[in-house]
Design an enzyme around this catalytic site. Structure first.
Site, mmCIF file in Angstrom:
data_model
loop_
_atom_site.group_PDB
_atom_site.id
_atom_site.type_symbol
_atom_site.label_atom_id
_atom_site.label_comp_id
_atom_site.label_asym_id
_atom_site.label_seq_id
_atom_site.Cartn_x
_atom_site.Cartn_y
_atom_site.Cartn_z
ATOM 1 C CB CYS A 269 9.048 -8.358 -10.948
ATOM 2 S SG CYS A 269 10.500 -7.839 -11.869
ATOM 3 C CB CYS B 136 8.608 -6.662 -16.463
ATOM 4 S SG CYS B 136 7.972 -7.101 -14.845
ATOM 5 C CB CYS C 228 11.117 -4.351 8.515
ATOM 6 S SG CYS C 228 12.777 -4.530 9.040
ATOM 7 C CG LEU D 155 10.583 1.515 3.457
ATOM 8 C CD1 LEU D 155 11.717 2.375 3.995
ATOM 9 C CD2 LEU D 155 11.104 0.680 2.304
ATOM 10 N NE ARG E 105 7.161 14.740 7.689
ATOM 11 C CZ ARG E 105 7.552 15.670 8.542
ATOM 12 N NH1 ARG E 105 8.701 16.255 8.386
ATOM 13 N NH2 ARG E 105 6.798 16.019 9.548
ATOM 14 N N GLY F 13 1.120 10.368 5.227
ATOM 15 C CA GLY F 13 0.155 9.569 5.984
ATOM 16 C C GLY F 13 0.162 8.081 5.666
ATOM 17 N N GLY G 93 2.619 5.892 6.271
ATOM 18 C CA GLY G 93 3.198 5.172 7.404
ATOM 19 C C GLY G 93 2.115 4.908 8.450
ATOM 20 C CD GLU H 14 12.046 -7.689 15.091
ATOM 21 O OE1 GLU H 14 11.245 -8.401 14.441
ATOM 22 O OE2 GLU H 14 13.253 -7.611 14.823
ATOM 23 C CB SER I 187 2.446 10.360 15.671
ATOM 24 O OG SER I 187 1.341 10.691 14.914
HETATM 25 N N1 ACO Z 1 10.425 14.269 10.598
HETATM 26 C C1 ACO Z 1 9.506 14.526 11.573
HETATM 27 N N2 ACO Z 1 8.343 13.845 11.681
HETATM 28 C C2 ACO Z 1 8.097 12.899 10.778
HETATM 29 C C3 ACO Z 1 9.007 12.570 9.741
HETATM 30 C C4 ACO Z 1 10.205 13.310 9.664
HETATM 31 N N3 ACO Z 1 11.104 13.072 8.700
HETATM 32 N N4 ACO Z 1 8.491 11.576 8.997
HETATM 33 C C5 ACO Z 1 7.303 11.280 9.547
HETATM 34 N N5 ACO Z 1 7.070 12.087 10.614
HETATM 35 C C6 ACO Z 1 5.897 12.099 11.470
HETATM 36 C C7 ACO Z 1 4.741 12.714 10.743
HETATM 37 O O1 ACO Z 1 4.681 14.108 10.927
HETATM 38 C C8 ACO Z 1 3.568 12.014 11.385
HETATM 39 O O2 ACO Z 1 3.321 12.589 12.633
HETATM 40 P P1 ACO Z 1 1.941 13.359 12.901
HETATM 41 O O3 ACO Z 1 0.865 12.353 12.574
HETATM 42 O O4 ACO Z 1 2.033 13.668 14.350
HETATM 43 O O5 ACO Z 1 1.938 14.523 11.984
HETATM 44 C C9 ACO Z 1 4.092 10.627 11.682
HETATM 45 O O6 ACO Z 1 5.514 10.757 11.719
HETATM 46 C C10 ACO Z 1 3.679 9.617 10.641
HETATM 47 O O7 ACO Z 1 3.825 10.176 9.361
HETATM 48 P P2 ACO Z 1 3.421 9.399 8.045
HETATM 49 O O8 ACO Z 1 3.398 10.340 6.901
HETATM 50 O O9 ACO Z 1 2.183 8.622 8.298
HETATM 51 O O10 ACO Z 1 4.636 8.365 7.947
HETATM 52 P P3 ACO Z 1 5.561 8.035 6.706
HETATM 53 O O11 ACO Z 1 4.734 7.566 5.553
HETATM 54 O O12 ACO Z 1 6.500 9.134 6.466
HETATM 55 O O13 ACO Z 1 6.313 6.742 7.265
HETATM 56 C C11 ACO Z 1 8.120 5.661 8.381
HETATM 57 C C12 ACO Z 1 6.946 6.667 8.505
HETATM 58 C C13 ACO Z 1 7.578 4.323 7.890
HETATM 59 C C14 ACO Z 1 8.785 5.459 9.722
HETATM 60 C C15 ACO Z 1 9.110 6.285 7.328
HETATM 61 O O14 ACO Z 1 9.669 7.437 7.882
HETATM 62 C C16 ACO Z 1 10.220 5.344 6.909
HETATM 63 O O15 ACO Z 1 10.021 4.475 6.074
HETATM 64 N N6 ACO Z 1 11.417 5.552 7.455
HETATM 65 C C17 ACO Z 1 12.604 4.770 7.096
HETATM 66 C C18 ACO Z 1 12.504 3.345 7.598
HETATM 67 C C19 ACO Z 1 12.264 3.286 9.083
HETATM 68 O O16 ACO Z 1 12.917 3.956 9.869
HETATM 69 N N7 ACO Z 1 11.302 2.419 9.488
HETATM 70 C C20 ACO Z 1 10.973 2.175 10.874
HETATM 71 C C21 ACO Z 1 11.959 1.225 11.460
HETATM 72 S S1 ACO Z 1 11.433 0.575 12.972
HETATM 73 C C22 ACO Z 1 10.581 -0.864 12.574
HETATM 74 O O17 ACO Z 1 10.721 -1.297 11.463
HETATM 75 C C23 ACO Z 1 9.728 -1.577 13.569
HETATM 76 ZN ZN ZN Z 2 9.769 -6.470 -13.541
#
Ligand code: ACO
Ligand code: ZN
Length: 356
Positions: free
Chosen positions: A116, A133, A219, A221, A228, A230, A232, A253, A266
């Protein structure tokens, strides 16, 4: 085998316990307090609750645990606000501070219910909440399910408190976004991974109900324990799937965070090259590509330029199909997880009625 002394001690304790009949005094105290629960920060009345021997044992264990916790928290500077957020089985180190109300923004460890999203400042409070909960998944509608992966659409107006808690939690990992309380104009798409206990939040993105600039993500996250892997990419793919179903073209955005930019670049690159590899004939129209993928033309062009795939040659823009890039794409296509359009149970929310 226990020694003779240990055996004698064991018998003594057993004897003490068997003679103990509970305390009249405790019953009177509880009756006087009307059976009221004590506050979560104070020790409940324990005198006469159990035989003295057991109570002493409990207090010794508690003191040892307190010392251990103190040691664990030794490097946490309490004046620096929250350092860790405890959620389900994970303790996550926070990246930025989040404006939780009251004491919650000052405790070094904040406890958040993984279902929640209510927060607690103490482990005891969180523990009591967990026992009560009844939530096991986000509120709202489950709009996507494939195997144990689901996406829930949560309306910021209907589930205001949940969405506010989600934004406060997200702020621990987002530097520049400042939305916490004004959640009503947004829909939240929460991705969960299910097991026998419930649906565990993996990440989410928020989306304006009516975006003037055609933003399809506000946003995004992935919670650190799931980063890392997949997820995201799946969230981004899902956001474009919704945009495709809406018959629109979208873009996240801006400004994007560093990690946001890496992830989007990517995703765009892969979606684009996949499409290019299978494109018949020698000519391409960016507008058609954009419509097909629901990716804004400007994002397509910047991706091609960034990869050095677009050139101006003899008065025309040309896109180069580089052999090494094609090979990279086909390798990645085998690995990358995508969302499955057939698993979506969603139609675009009705547009609000125009003002009279
Ligand atoms: N360093 C280098 N490359 C990275 C990293 C890192 N720390 N994290 C992810 N990547 C790369 C991955 O290698 C992948 O690239 P590839 O497909 O070429 O190998 C790509 O980014 C996507 O990786 P995922 O595993 O699918 O992504 P993940 O689940 O880690 O989520 C996200 C990515 C959402 C940006 C995450 O890092 C996060 O939550 N960050 C903090 C919040 C944030 O910055 N959000 C974006 C703000 S902008 C907006 O909201 C519009
Ligand atoms: Zn709860």
């Amino acid at each position: 085998m226990p020694t003779i002394e240990q055996r004698a001690y064991q018998l003594k304790v057993k004897d003490m316990r068997s003679k103990w009949k509970g305390s009249q005094e405790l019953r009177e105290k509880l009756a006087a307090s009307g059976g009221e629960e004590t506050s979560e920060d104070r020790e409940p009345i324990l005198d006469g609750f159990a035989p003295d021997y057991d109570l002493r044992l409990f207090r010794e264990a508690q003191a040892l645990a307190a010392i251990k916790i103190e040691e664990e928290l030794g490097d946490i500077h309490t004046d620096k606000g929250t350092r860790f957020v405890v959620m389900g089985k994970y303790m996550m180190e926070v990246w930025y501070q989040s404006p939780y109300p009251g004491d919650a923004c000052r405790v070094p460890r904040l406890f958040v219910c993984e279902y929640c999203l209510n927060h607690h400042t103490s482990a005891t409070g969180a523990h009591r909440h967990r026992a009560k909960c009844v939530w096991r998944h986000p509120p709202g509608d489950e709009v996507y399910r494939k195997d144990n992966l689901s996406v829930w659409q949560v309306d910021g107006r209907k589930h205001k408190q949940y969405c506010q808690q989600l934004c406060l939690l997200a702020k621990f990992f987002l530097d520049h976004k400042t939305l916490y309380y004004d959640v009503e104009p947004f829909l939240f798409y929460v991705m969960t991974c299910a097991d026998e206990e419930g649906c565990h939040v993996v990440g989410y993105f928020s989306k304006e109900k009516n975006s003037f600039l055609n933003y399809n993500v506000s946003c995004i996250l992935t919670l650190p324990p799931y980063q890392r892997q997949g997820y995201g990419r799946l969230l981004i793919d899902f956001s474009y799937l919704l945009t495709k179903v809406e018959g629109k073209v979208g873009s996240p955005e801006t400004p994007l965070s560093d990690l946001g930019l890496i992830s989007y670049r990517s995703y765009w690159k892969e979606a684009l090259l996949r499409r290019l590899c299978s494109a018949p004939g020698p000519t391409l129209c960016i507008r058609d590509l954009s419509k097909d993928l629901a990716i804004a033309s400007s994002d397509i062009v910047s991706t091609l330029q960034e990869r050095g795939l677009m050139k101006y040659w003899k008065g025309k823009h040309i896109v180069l199909k580089k052999q090494e890039v094609l090979e990279e794409v086909s390798r990645r296509c085998e690995r990358a997880r995508c969302v499955e359009a057939s698993c979506l149970r969603w139609s675009p929310p009705a547009a609000p009625a125009p003002p009279r």
